[in-house]
Design an enzyme around this catalytic site. Structure first.
Site, PDB file in Angstrom:
ATOM      1  N   ASP A  79       0.826  -1.212   0.000  1.00 37.05           N
ATOM      2  CA  ASP A  79       0.000   0.000   0.000  1.00 37.05           C
ATOM      3  C   ASP A  79       0.862   1.264   0.000  1.00 37.05           C
ATOM      4  OD1 ASP A  79      -2.169  -1.644   0.022  1.00 37.05           O
ATOM      5  OD2 ASP A  79      -2.634  -1.381   2.143  1.00 37.05           O
ATOM      6  N   TYR A 285      -8.229   3.863  -2.699  1.00 41.99           N
ATOM      7  CA  TYR A 285      -7.593   3.478  -1.437  1.00 41.99           C
ATOM      8  C   TYR A 285      -8.379   4.007  -0.254  1.00 41.99           C
ATOM      9  CZ  TYR A 285      -3.859   2.250   1.773  1.00 41.99           C
ATOM     10  OH  TYR A 285      -3.129   1.695   2.795  1.00 41.99           O
TER      11      TYR A 285
END
Length: 693
Positions: A79, A285
């Protein structure tokens, strides 16, 4: 072959549908390395960390290394936040120098073909500033937990722990719980004027806010107003157009709050469902505090809204939303990707995706408009001047409320003119009682943390869950309650470590970590300053007696010494401050108040002659000597209606008493015990080596 290393295995299926067969995709399943469990693992001069490969991640790392050896290019695609950067750095450091030269960092904002291809075309290096910010959070959390917790254990709080951010959240919850416990409800009577087609509430009497405290007071006021000598007229009447604008697209904190308010979800569940949607490529996200949206996505959603609802439902020009000063702008706000799911969605996933979709569409829609009227009625009697007020509102255009938001029913007021008389048909009084402040929900606690700058988007859910897992708080439906243990821990930290529970200091550390992440802050300077302040606080805290913190205004009924709140192995209780000379204790109820004392029985203690008392412990009810702790005799009582546990003969002899043992059962299973128990406490477990004394 090209190797893509991600965090979550849930993303593999979606990524394989996007990338060609030239790509191998493996998941680290979160962090591979962590600080050692039984040691600090931090150099207190450089604040470098000693990271240990987690036992359950050895096979995962071995597989990554094996795949890396065969790869031509290695994409580190964890991420794109601080935690993800830290994971990529740890993986990079564990590879050979040859394989490190193959590494590129991918920043993927959404698991869609467009976003993934864009990331591959624009690889970057690992952001060391983000890595340092992640390390800084881990170091400060470890320093607080490992250095303050042992001090707490010496102050009567054995088994408890402190957290750098959780301690502030605990203080909010605990202080509110104490306020609720101390609240005394008061009676009051609400007064309503009934007119021709409207009702208005009493606002002031003779310029001051006032509500009668008794029915008699309410009746006297009603009689005064309706006496026939009072005159009522319109003293204020105004109309204006009011507009209501949509909120920005969701960020982490606001989606958690909305899901809590609308669905009753806790923050952790919201993040779990959002993570599933992100892994399926259906939203951007999920950990972000930026309200920014890419211009081409704004254009696209405006076209969709116009096609479905018409141009009048669009805002006149594209809306842009400003971020807070502390917001990290690495990611867009949370929005749908409008990609097609590879598999049917679960009900919770459908609900959350729909909510995110509505909020995103609404953010580019027109304002809702209302005609609002404000009415003030003045009634003068021979004794007093009464003011009654009411506001009316009529929605004239629903705008964004057609898609997202709550639309209250219209309240229509009749047309009036200032100075005109008002016919009062009745004055109605209704009994009410003041209510204590409401407890925090996940939504309101997150809103409080966000407002005070405590924590960051990725931490809100874990902060609340940590409080609950440690037994400092509990949930009742949507409410988060502080437990007696939580209140006690919070009181101790507030007294001994005021800087730790200071929202201002905690927010300052978040700002310092943000500065490190952006490259504007120096990691070593920030950590050095933090540890210096922490060390000073610890030194001062060691001098403080817990009696000074936990002393109450209650008096021991046996020796008249002050009673002190204490933590036992399984509960919180009031104990005499003269312990061990006086062992008088009082149980604490769920409201923090003492409960009725254990009653003495007529049965004498066989060891000292004192009276036995009815008591209750971990294993149920029993009778204990009233002279405890001087005399520790107890007599266990079997629960009524329950059959005594069967005792079976054992094949072993007790090596101490040379007599046969018996087989007994405990919460841990079967074991062999000496028949001379409790004089001989020798036991033997066949599953283990040897016996225990």
């Amino acid at each position: 072959m090209k190797l893509v290393i991600i965090e979550s295995p849930n993303k593999i299926k979606k990524l394989k549908s996007i990338l060609s067969s030239d790509y191998e995709i493996v998941a680290s399943v979160g962090h591979l390395f962590d600080l050692p469990k039984k040691e600090l693992g931090i150099d207190l001069e450089t604040f470098d960390t000693e990271l240990i490969l987690s036992e359950d991640k050895k096979d995962i790392l071995a597989n990554i290394k094996k795949s890396a050896d065969q790869a031509d290019i290695i994409y580190l695609a964890s991420d794109a936040d601080r935690e993800g950067s830290g994971i990529s750095k740890n993986i990079f450091d564990s590879l050979t120098k040859k394989n490190q030269k193959k590494c590129k960092r991918l920043l993927i904002n959404a698991i869609t073909k467009e976003a993934v291809e864009l990331a591959i075309k624009n690889p970057t290096d690992i952001d060391l500033n983000l890595c340092n910010a992640q390390k800084g959070r881990r170091v400060t959390d470890r320093l607080v937990g490992y250095q303050i917790s042992p001090v707490m254990w010496t102050k009567g709080l054995k088994g408890t722990s402190a957290g750098r951010v959780q301690s502030v959240a605990l203080k909010y919850v605990a202080d509110l719980e104490k306020e609720i416990n101390a609240f005394t409800s008061e009676e009051y009577w609400k007064t309503t004027l009934k007119g021709d087609g409207f009702s208005a509430e009493l606002s002031t009497i003779d310029g001051s806010t006032y509500n009668p405290k008794t029915k008699a007071g309410a009746e006297a006021m009603k009689k005064d107003i309706l006496s026939g000598k009072a005159t009522a007229k319109v003293s204020e009447y105004s109309k204006k157009v009011r507009t209501r604008s949509p909120e920005p697209p969701f960020i982490t904190s606001t989606v958690q709050q909305a899901a809590s308010n609308l669905f009753g979800w806790n923050a952790q569940k919201t993040m779990q469902v959002a993570q599933t949607l992100f892994a399926a490529g259906l939203i951007t996200y999920l950990r972000t505090d930026s309200t920014r949206i890419e211009p081409d996505k704004i254009k696209s959603i405006r076209e969709k809204v116009e096609a479905k609802l018409g141009k009048n439902y669009l805002s006149p020009s594209p809306r842009s939303y400003s971020n807070k000063d502390a917001a990290q702008d690495a990611h867009e706000a949370i929005r749908p990707t409008y990609d097609q799911p590879l598999a049917p969605l679960a009900p919770d996933e459908t609900k959350l995706l729909g909510l995110i979709d509505k909020r995103f569409k609404a953010s580019q829609m027109a304002d809702a408009t209302f005609d609002q009227a404000s009415l003030k009625i003045e009634i003068k009697s021979q004794k007093h001047t009464y003011i009654f007020r009411v506001n009316g509102s009529i929605m004239t255009f629903d705008g964004f409320l057609k898609v997202y938001g709550e639309n209250k029913e219209d309240l229509i007021l009749p047309q009036m003119s200032i100075g005109s008389g008002v016919e009062v048909s009745d004055i109605v009084s209704s009994q009410h009682f003041t209510q204590p402040p409401g407890r925090y929900s996940d939504a309101s606690l997150i809103k409080k943390l966000e407002k005070e700058g405590v924590g960051r988007p990725s931490t809100y859910a874990s902060i609340i869950e940590t409080l609950i897992n440690r037994g400092y708080a509990s949930r009742d439906k949507k409410s988060v309650h502080a437990t007696e243990l939580g209140i006690m821990v919070s009181d101790y930290l507030s007294h001994s470590f005021p800087l730790l529970v200071s929202p201002e200091m905690t927010a300052k550390m978040e700002e310092d970590l943000d500065a490190i992440a952006s490259g504007k802050g120096d990691y070593l300077k920030v950590m050095t300053a933090f540890y210096a302040a922490l060390a000073t606080s610890i030194s001062e805290a060691k001098k403080i007696s817990p009696v000074d913190i936990f002393k109450t205004d209650r008096v021991c009924k046996e020796c008249e010494s002050p009673m002190v709140k204490r933590k036992g192995e399984h509960d919180i209780f009031f104990g005499c401050s003269s312990w061990p000379k006086c062992g008088h204790t009082v149980k604490i109820g769920v409201d923090g108040e003492e409960v009725s004392e254990n009653e003495e029985t007529a049965e004498p203690c066989p060891e000292c002659g004192g009276a036995l008392k009815e008591r209750e412990g971990r294993w149920g009810k029993f009778k204990g000597c009233s002279n405890y702790p001087v005399c520790k005799y107890i007599k266990k009582e079997e629960a009524s209606g329950k059959k005594k546990a069967e005792v079976l003969p054992s094949k072993y002899d007790c090596p101490k008493c040379n007599i046969k043992m018996v087989i007994r059962e405990s919460s841990f299973g079967l074991f062999n015990a000496c028949t001379n128990f409790p004089k001989c406490k020798y036991t033997y477990n066949e599953k283990k080596t040897g016996g225990t004394k």
